[in-house]
Each structure stands twice: as structure tokens, then as C-alpha cells.
Motif scaffolding. Structure first.
Motif, short mmCIF file in Angstrom:
data_model
loop_
_atom_site.label_atom_id
_atom_site.label_comp_id
_atom_site.label_asym_id
_atom_site.label_seq_id
_atom_site.Cartn_x
_atom_site.Cartn_y
_atom_site.Cartn_z
N GLN A 12 44.10 -12.90 127.67
CA GLN A 12 45.50 -12.26 128.12
C GLN A 12 46.18 -13.39 129.15
N HIS A 13 45.64 -13.94 130.25
CA HIS A 13 46.24 -14.68 131.08
C HIS A 13 46.04 -16.29 131.11
N LEU A 14 45.31 -16.78 130.31
CA LEU A 14 45.10 -18.02 130.19
C LEU A 14 45.44 -18.70 128.56
N PRO A 15 46.44 -18.60 128.25
CA PRO A 15 46.70 -18.83 126.78
C PRO A 15 46.57 -20.45 126.51
N TYR A 16 47.08 -21.23 127.36
CA TYR A 16 46.77 -22.61 127.32
C TYR A 16 45.33 -23.22 127.25
N PHE A 17 44.51 -22.37 128.20
CA PHE A 17 43.21 -22.85 127.89
C PHE A 17 42.52 -22.25 126.49
N VAL A 18 42.83 -21.27 126.15
CA VAL A 18 42.69 -20.63 124.77
C VAL A 18 43.15 -21.89 124.01
N ALA A 19 44.41 -22.52 124.02
CA ALA A 19 44.74 -23.19 123.04
C ALA A 19 43.64 -24.66 123.20
N CYS A 20 43.32 -25.07 124.32
CA CYS A 20 42.49 -26.07 124.25
C CYS A 20 41.19 -25.76 123.59
N ILE A 21 40.61 -24.66 123.73
CA ILE A 21 39.50 -24.11 123.03
C ILE A 21 39.50 -24.09 121.48
N LYS A 22 40.90 -23.78 121.08
CA LYS A 22 41.06 -23.67 119.63
C LYS A 22 41.14 -25.04 119.04
N GLU A 23 41.63 -26.13 119.84
CA GLU A 23 41.97 -27.31 119.28
C GLU A 23 40.72 -28.14 119.35
N GLY A 24 39.64 -27.88 120.36
CA GLY A 24 38.52 -28.66 120.58
C GLY A 24 37.60 -28.18 119.22
N LEU A 25 37.74 -26.90 118.78
CA LEU A 25 37.07 -26.45 117.68
C LEU A 25 37.56 -26.88 116.40
N ARG A 26 38.76 -27.14 116.27
CA ARG A 26 39.55 -27.82 115.14
C ARG A 26 39.18 -29.05 114.98
N LEU A 27 39.01 -29.86 116.12
CA LEU A 27 38.59 -31.41 115.88
C LEU A 27 37.09 -31.58 115.87
N ASP A 33 43.88 -31.84 108.21
CA ASP A 33 44.83 -31.93 107.01
C ASP A 33 46.37 -31.97 107.57
N PRO A 34 46.86 -33.08 107.55
CA PRO A 34 48.33 -33.37 107.63
C PRO A 34 49.36 -32.44 107.17
N GLU A 35 49.07 -31.80 106.07
CA GLU A 35 49.97 -31.02 105.43
C GLU A 35 50.05 -29.63 106.24
N THR A 36 48.90 -29.27 106.84
CA THR A 36 49.06 -28.21 107.70
C THR A 36 49.29 -28.30 109.33
N TYR A 37 48.73 -29.60 109.69
CA TYR A 37 48.60 -29.71 111.19
C TYR A 37 49.68 -30.92 111.59
N GLY A 38 50.25 -31.58 110.55
CA GLY A 38 51.35 -32.58 110.65
C GLY A 38 50.70 -33.88 110.85
N PRO A 39 51.62 -34.94 111.15
CA PRO A 39 51.10 -36.50 111.19
C PRO A 39 50.12 -36.68 112.36
N ASP A 40 50.17 -35.96 113.45
CA ASP A 40 49.35 -35.89 114.65
C ASP A 40 48.06 -35.09 114.44
N ALA A 41 47.73 -34.64 113.26
CA ALA A 41 46.64 -33.92 113.26
C ALA A 41 45.24 -34.30 113.69
N GLU A 42 45.13 -35.70 113.77
CA GLU A 42 43.90 -36.09 114.29
C GLU A 42 43.99 -36.22 115.96
N GLU A 43 45.01 -35.80 116.64
CA GLU A 43 45.21 -35.77 117.91
C GLU A 43 44.90 -34.60 118.52
N PHE A 44 44.31 -34.61 119.80
CA PHE A 44 44.01 -33.33 120.74
C PHE A 44 45.39 -32.86 121.35
N LYS A 45 46.05 -31.87 120.81
CA LYS A 45 46.92 -31.36 120.91
C LYS A 45 47.09 -29.75 121.32
#
Length: 536
Positions: A388-403, A444-456
Motif C-alpha cells: 500500500q505505501h511503497l509502490p516504487y519499491f514494489v515496482a523495483c521488485i517487479k522490474e528485477g523479476l522481469r529481467l 519482448d520489445p513489443e510489450t515493454y518497448g525499445p528499452d525492454a532490456e533496461e532496469f526501469k
């Protein structure tokens, strides 16, 4: 003598010598002569079939993956499978499916995931699951879709839900988070270099042994790999990867019961997956005896918190009967194999990305500081507080799992429909195997865009709600559909609790970035070292 007479004598001589040679050869000698010819014929026939006459011969692929499953097997053993599949997706950018083995199609785009993994018709697993290399047959290695459905119904239930974990298990996990913090605090004044990947894997292993057996095995308390659970699992992965991918090896060596007993782990082993299976068997026997003689009561008359061993023993099949012994052992073994090292990998990979991107780390830490100043965080941080209170941290976790997904395996399915089926715009013939893989589709750049291999991490917080929903739906980290990882919420709870708490309490100096290593479709971190300093 005339020329014709000379030729007649020479011809008779040759025929006589030929007959003499044949009469001198025994049947066994003839077999030895014919066997190489037969083998060469079969080899050439297979090569020509795979190249030109196979039902999948029209799909793009390097010539060597058309010929044999051996190249893919070697790529796995050499720890290069994720890079290899990503390379193929770039080599054939317009391809919707790539032939990575004679009978196996790889789909590199997220647009194929729903068709492959949500369809009940495609719930029959591919041949790579039938090795037995990871111990007793379990939910993970059950081939038949119908058998899996029945077994999952028996073993599933509310005990895998977030609400159960929060209400019944989170306080116990809190104790392990506090133990991890205390251990890192002890190391802080010494300015020592810490293999943080090992610490996080030990934490995850303690969580899984706690949830499975009712108490942790003491990885954190003893600061070691208890019973070599983690290292032995990793040591078995090269064989698992090779056996799962090499069709000829399975056909020649693993189809025989005798060869399986000689090659695969057994409960008599002193380490590895065989040893883990023996410990699961022992725990089941002991718990069944306890349940016969004791009441599950704690002081004050409240019922004891049940662990996953209890739930496994409580499980009933479609006829109302308890699971058979091998099903119980397979489930308990799977819980440790699937939940310990993999979650440790997810923890370590996410932390490494954050340390490599200091601006992301500082943004996440500022978010923690703001929430803490408002009195919104407990100690340790609770799952719901992070959500609920740490949405950016959650986003970091999702991005780490993705890559860096913890289990980027080839999740193969067999096409059983008569006449084949359509997947991502291409026709796949009957009996072909299809698969995708989280490492590649996560880029997949079709889903994540041209920066798909970057931690964002910001990509998970964008104003475009439609795109956010699209990438959430495309997540393949824990699988998808009827066979999605049963312990997904356990892993997420660990990530949402342990990572915010240690980032909140410690500063980390990156000493060695280490490597994200994949063996047999399972990842772990190696050589990720930091200096830890307690924050004032």
C-alpha cells in the motif's frame, strides 16, 4: 592364350575369392560389418528428415537446432540458455516461433503466452519434465494435464492464499526477517565483505523449511548451507538440464529402469536431491506417528499453526483417499526445491539491480523514509504495508523479476488437438511441443518497448493504465494458467518483507556485482558481494 580366355580366368578367380571371403565370415562378423552401415543409414535418414521432411521444417531456426536436441542441451550445461534464446529472438525478429530442437518450437513474444498456457487443451507437459532428475514425481513434473488437475485440486486450497499467509504465517516470517537483520548488523562494524546472495538464499531456505516442516532448519542461525540443501540442488541442475533437453539421452538411458536407478538420485544418497527426498520421507513418517498419538494443541487451548506438511497429509484425492506415499514425498520435496533457492535468487537479483542503479535505490529509500515518518511501517515491514505505501519499491521488485526471473525454464506443452492449432498467428501441427521462457518474453520489445532490456521501475507506474495492465498480464515470472506456481504468494511475501526492511536498515557498498547464472532452467546468483553498514 587369347584375351577372352584371360578375362574368363580372372573373372572366375575374383568370384572364387569373393565366395571364399563370405564363407570365412561368421554371422557375428557379418553383423559387425553391417551394423555401421545400418547406423550410418539411420543417421542420414534422421538428418534428412529433420532438415527437410519434418512437420516443423518450415519454421526458422539455425541448422544445428534442426538436426538434433544436443545443441540446446549443451547450451543449458554451458549456462548460456537465456542468452541463446534471446539471441535467436533477435536473429529472427519477425518470427513468431523458432525451432530450437527438432520437435520443439520456442515462442519469444508475450502475445503467445495466453494461447499456450491458459488453454486446458495445452495442459499436457512436454517430454523435458519426465526425467526424474529432481526426485519424486510432483506437481511440477506431472506430465498429463488430467493427472495434474486432480493432484492440484488435492493439494491446493486457501493455505496458498495471501490472506492465509498474512493471518497465519507472517508473524513467523517476521522472526526470520529479524534474524537476518540481526546477522547483518553483527557484520556491519567489521566492514567485512559479505556474500549477500548466500545470505538471502539462506533466508529463503529458512522460510521454506519453516512453512513446510513447522520450524526452520537454521540456515540463518548457523550461517551456513544446512545439510547442503542449496549447493546440492545447484549441483544437480546441469544433469537435469541436459537430460531434460536431450531427447536421445532420455530415450537411451532414462527409459530403462535399471539405468534410471544407476543414474538418478536415490533416497540412499547422502546429499543432493536423493537426500532431500529421504528427508521428506522421514518427515512424513514422523509426522504421521505424531498425529496418531498427539493433539495439535498449544498452550491456552488454541490450535497449532499447521504447516504445509500437515496440509499434504490432509490432502485427499477424487475418491476421498489420502495421497499415496510417492505423491506426499513429491510434494514436500518440490516445496523446498521450488521455493528456497529460487526466491533467494529473486531477492538477490532485485537488490543487485537497485545497487547498480543508485538513483533507483535512493528513490526507494526516500519512499520508505516518508512512510516511516508518517508511522505507516511496522518493524519488520508488513506485506500489506509494502503493497500500500511503497509502490516504487514494489515496482523495483517487479522490474528485477522481469529481467532476472528465478526460474527461466522451458515450460513445454504438447499440442494434442487433431490437425494442430493456431498460436500467435502460426499453425502448429499435432504432436509438436511448444514453449516460451520468462527471460526472453520479459524482454519482448513489443510489450515493454525499445528499452525492454533496461532496469526501469517507472514502467510499472506509468500514467497509461492500459499499458500497465498489459505488462501486468504479460508477466511470466511464476508461469501462467492452470500450472502457475502454487507458491507464488509465498515468494512475493518474502520479497515485499525482506527487501524493504534491509534497505531501510542498511547501506550497501557494492564490491562485486557477481553473476546471474542459469543452469537447467533454474537461476541463482553467484559472487554478489557487498559491504554492509548499519544506518544511523
Amino acid at each position: 592364350m587369347s584375351p577372352s580366355m584371360v578375362f574368363w580366368h580372372l573373372n572366375n578367380s575374383v568370384n572364387l575369392n569373393h565366395r571364399l571371403v563370405l564363407t570365412m565370415l561368421s554371422p557375428s562378423h557379418l553383423l559387425l560389418l553391417l551394423l555401421p552401415i545400418l547406423l550410418l543409414y539411420l543417421l542420414l535418414r534422421r538428418i534428412l528428415t529433420n532438415l527437410f521432411f519434418h512437420p516443423l521444417s518450415s519454421f526458422p531456426a539455425p541448422f544445428y537446432t534442426r538436426l538434433s536436441s544436443l545443441p540446446l542441451s549443451l547450451v543449458s550445461v554451458l549456462r548460456r540458455e537465456p542468452d541463446f534464446l534471446l539471441y535467436l529472438s533477435k536473429k529472427y525478429p519477425s518470427a513468431r516461433a523458432i525451432r530450437i530442437s527438432p520437435n520443439l518450437l520456442f515462442f519469444p513474444h508475450t502475445s503467445a503466452l495466453k494461447s499456450i498456457y491458459w488453454s486446458q487443451a495445452h495442459n499436457h507437459k512436454g517430454s523435458l519434465y519426465g526425467t526424474g532428475a529432481l526426485g519424486p514425481t510432483s506437481l511440477f513434473s506431472t506430465i498429463s494435464g488430467d493427472d495434474h488437475k486432480a493432484l492440484r485440486k488435492s493439494l491446493g486450497g486457501s493455505q496458498w492464499s495471501v490472506s492465509y499467509l498474512k493471518n497465519e504465517q507472517e508473524p513467523r516470517i517476521d522472526n526470520l526477517v529479524s534474524s537476518l537483520v540481526a546477522q547483518l548488523s553483527d557484520l556491519s562494524p567489521n566492514d567485512a565483505v559479505v556474500s549477500i546472495d548466500d545470505k538471502l538464499a539462506q533466508f529463503a531456505a529458512d522460510v521454506m523449511t519453516l512453512l513446510t516442516f513447522g520450524k526452520p532448519w537454521g540456515f540463518i542461525a548457523h550461517d551456513r548451507d544446512e545439510k547442503r540443501l542449496l549447493s546440492a540442488f545447484r549441483e544437480g541442475l546441469p544433469f537435469f538440464g541436459f537430460a531434460a533437453r536431450c531427447n536421445s539421452f532420455r530415450e537411451l538411458f532414462l527409459s530403462s529402469g535399471l539405468m534410471r536407478s544407476l543414474i538418478l538420485p536415490t533416497v540412499d544418497d547422502k546429499h543432493g536431491n536423493g537426500y532431500l527426498a529421504s528427508q521428506a520421507r522421514l518427515a512424513i513418517v514422523q509426522r504421521e506417528k505424531e498425529r496418531e498419538t498427539e493433539h495439535l494443541l498449544e498452550e491456552g487451548g488454541g490450535y497449532k499453526v499447521k504447516d504445509y506438511l500437515d496440509y499434504t497429509l490432509d490432502a485427499r484425492d477424487s475418491k476421498g483417499e489420502p495421497l499415496v506415499q510417492w505423491e506426499k514425498e513429491g510434494q514436500i520435496t518440490l516445496l523446498i526445491q521450488a521455493g528456497a533457492d529460487t526466491t533467494g535468487t529473486a531477492l538477490g537479483a532485485t537488490l543487485r539491480f537497485m545497487l547498480q542503479h543508485p538513483e533507483c535505490l535512493e528513490k526507494a529509500r526516500e519512499e520508505i523514509n516518508v512512510a516511516e515518518e508518517k508511522g505507516l511501517l511496522s518493524t519488520p515491514v508488513l506485506y500489506e504495508e509494502t503493497k500500500q505505501h511503497l509502490p516504487y519499491f514494489v515496482a523495483c521488485i517487479k522490474e528485477g523479476l522481469r529481467l532476472n526471473p528465478p526460474a527461466p525454464n522451458l515450460l513445454g506443452r504438447v499440442i494434442l488437438e487433431k490437425g494442430g492449432t493456431m498460436i500467435d498467428g502460426v499453425h502448429v501441427p499435432q504432436r509438436a511441443e511448444v514453449c516460451s521462457q520468462s527471460y526472453t518474453v520479459g524482454r519482448d520489445p513489443e510489450t515493454y518497448g525499445p528499452d525492454a532490456e533496461e532496469f526501469k521501475p517507472e514502467r510499472w507506474l506509468g500514467d497509461d493504465g492500459k499499458h500497465k495492465a498489459e505488462i501486468e498480464a504479460a508477466s511470466f515470472v511464476f508461469g501462467m494458467g492452470p500450472r502457475i506456481c502454487l507458491g507464488k504468494e509465498i515468494a512475493i511475501m518474502e520479497l515485499y518483507k525482506a527487501l524493504p526492511e534491509i534497505v531501510r536498515k542498511f547501506d550497501f557498498e557494492l564490491v562485486e556485482v557477481g553473476k546471474y547464472v542459469v543452469l537447467g532452467g533454474v537461476a541463482h546468483n553467484r559472487g554478489f558481494k557487498v559491504r554492509v553498514r548499519r544506518r544511523v
